[in-house]
Each structure stands twice: as structure tokens, then as C-alpha cells.
Design an enzyme around this catalytic site. Sequence first.
Site, short mmCIF file in Angstrom:
data_model
loop_
_atom_site.label_atom_id
_atom_site.label_comp_id
_atom_site.label_asym_id
_atom_site.label_seq_id
_atom_site.Cartn_x
_atom_site.Cartn_y
_atom_site.Cartn_z
N PRO A 2 0.80 -1.21 0.00
CA PRO A 2 0.00 0.00 0.00
C PRO A 2 0.83 1.26 0.00
O PRO A 2 1.92 1.29 0.58
CB PRO A 2 -0.73 -0.11 1.33
CG PRO A 2 0.23 -0.85 2.21
CD PRO A 2 1.22 -1.56 1.37
N GLU A 3 0.31 2.30 -0.63
CA GLU A 3 0.91 3.62 -0.48
C GLU A 3 0.00 4.39 0.46
O GLU A 3 -0.97 3.85 0.98
CB GLU A 3 1.09 4.27 -1.87
CG GLU A 3 1.99 3.39 -2.73
CD GLU A 3 2.55 4.04 -3.99
OE1 GLU A 3 2.68 5.28 -4.00
OE2 GLU A 3 2.84 3.31 -4.95
N LYS A 52 2.52 6.34 5.53
CA LYS A 52 2.16 4.92 5.53
C LYS A 52 2.01 4.36 6.94
O LYS A 52 1.87 3.16 7.12
CB LYS A 52 3.21 4.13 4.75
CG LYS A 52 3.34 4.59 3.29
CD LYS A 52 4.58 4.02 2.63
CE LYS A 52 4.84 4.75 1.30
NZ LYS A 52 6.15 4.39 0.73
N ASN A 193 6.20 3.57 -4.72
CA ASN A 193 6.79 3.38 -6.05
C ASN A 193 5.87 3.75 -7.21
O ASN A 193 6.35 4.18 -8.25
CB ASN A 193 7.27 1.93 -6.20
CG ASN A 193 8.42 1.81 -7.16
OD1 ASN A 193 9.12 2.79 -7.44
ND2 ASN A 193 8.61 0.61 -7.70
N ARG A 288 14.49 -0.16 -6.03
CA ARG A 288 13.11 -0.35 -6.52
C ARG A 288 13.10 -0.06 -8.00
O ARG A 288 13.95 0.66 -8.51
CB ARG A 288 12.15 0.61 -5.80
CG ARG A 288 12.24 0.57 -4.29
CD ARG A 288 11.91 -0.77 -3.70
NE ARG A 288 10.57 -1.18 -4.02
CZ ARG A 288 9.47 -0.74 -3.40
NH1 ARG A 288 9.59 0.08 -2.39
NH2 ARG A 288 8.27 -1.14 -3.76
#
Length: 299
Positions: A2-3, A52, A193, A288
Amino acid sequence: MPEGHSIHRIARQFASVFAGEALRVSSPQGRFAAGAERLDGGVLTGARAHGKQLFLEFHNELVLRVHLGLYGAWSFGGDSRFQGASSIGAPRRIGERETAHDDGAASVYAGPPPPVGAVRVRLASAHGWADLRGPTACELITGAERDAIIAKLGPDPLDPGSDPGEFVARVQRKRTAVGLSLMNQEVIAGVGNVYRAEALFRGRVYPWLPGAALRDDDAAALWEDLVFLMNDGVRAGRIITTAPSHREGPAGTDSGVPVEDAHYVYKRTGLACRICGTMVAMAEMGARKLYWCPSCQAA
DNA sequence: CGGTTATGTATAG
DNA sequence: TATACCTAACCGC
């Protein structure tokens, strides 16, 4: 996975269906047994998110801090009131799986189902339940510790009280590539991301541009776009960054936008840029995968 | 059924 | 920079 938008949705969910209720707290998996015991029977007084981080606050001043990490997830279920509050929009979303409750004939809520898999924490009220699986962090802290954690984080685009100038100052303070700073939660909280790649594309920003070289207006535009995109993510329950005119399929509502039309560059390596047709590129940045259009986002 | 992947972060070196 | 963490979905066989 999750973001920030997912965490804010989850916080809202807790506030709307559990706040003010006494909760049974358990750890079916056992890894949070001691903490669960301290919380069991307590009343949830509030739920907040910053970036987050999720903070569930209990009447006895204890705060349950949860960070989902890469693969943590909450699932919810309960009676109709509970369902109505939790399932507006798409039936299934990343980071907050919802279990469709079988209410064949408006049946009475009969309590949570037997836990499936590795449930770190289960919270249950008279009306519904929430299961947490696979979090990176799940711990009891004090209000002071919560405040200290928030103080270290950068501004959150989903917090209406946050200061855009704070983001601009923090990103420009370093020579670090903008693409790295957007993932740094001390620069801006809640971006992950997908939002990183999509915001850089929409702003036509070269991902390796040093923060110190980012123009004031470009930095401010990045912030404003993230405020817009992430609030839309909270509303829709998914990340959709494409304008309808840039989608290949027929224009549709949130729930109608197919996955393959939802993003400009994220996971589109080798496909044609929606704007200029150049092949979308991919490289590792900060361990990433970073996706970008070498033409639209040229140095 | 096994390997890969994931919208994340902490820690070691 | 590399690796550990620790979970589930997805994909190919």
C-alpha cells in the site's frame, strides 16, 4: 503493498466502524499475543494515518502502530452497517482486502469467521472484525512515541494541514535525485513506487535531477499533483493517474478503468508512451524499479 | 506445485 | 549495496 492513500482509507474505516467500541483483541498467529492481551477489551478512541503509518488509539492511552510494509494487509468483515461503510467502490483493493460477507437473507452478524492464514492481530466489535496479516511493524507505543514518529516524517499530501513549502524545502535541500527523495518518507510521507513514477511523469521531471536543481515551481507542481492524485486514490480506493483522453479503452468511471489503462509509466516497460510513443524505460533506483519516459522526462 | 513478484523498511557491512 | 523480513497472489509447468 500500500501507499499512503490505502493507509488513510484504512484509518477512515477504523474511525467509522470501530471508534467508540470496546474491542476484543487477539493474535491468532501468536506473534502479537502479549500486545493483544494488553489491548483486549479496550475502547478504540481514534484512528489516524500519517504517510504509511497507521495509529490506532485506545482509551488507556496505548497506541497500536501498524506499518504494512511491502505485503501487509487488512481485511474487514461484519454486519450490513459495517459493510456499507467499508465497501463503497471497487470490491477488492490492494492493502485492504474486503471479504464479501454472505448475508443470504439479511442474516444477523454472527461474529468473525475462523482465522485463515497468519493473522497477526484480530480486532472484533459487536458489529464486525478486522484481520491484520504480514505487517512490517505492529507494536504498542505511547502517544509521545507516536508524536515523535510523526515529527520525523515529511509532510503528507493527504494531510490538509501540511505545508507545501516544507516539501519544497526538504527536496531542494539535498543533491539527491528527485526520484530517490520522493521515496524518502522524511522528505514526503506516503509516496511509494507507483506515485513516484506517475508524479514524475506527469510533471515531466527527469528522475535523476538533483533535488537542489529542481525549480521552485516544478517542486510545487509535484506536490500539488500528489495532493490531487493521492486524494483521488483515497476516494477511488486505487491508483489511477491517466487522464481519460490518454486511455486506450473506452472512457469509464473509476471502477471501469482497466488496470492496463490506469498508469502512464508504472509497469509499462517497453510499451509506447501514451503521450509521445517512445518506449517506456525501466531502471533500478533505490533498490526499486523506476519507470519513466526518456523523451517526456529527458534531462 | 514451485518460482517469482510486490504499491516497504531496517539493518549490516 | 545487499540482505532479511514474512505473506499472498500470480504464472508457468
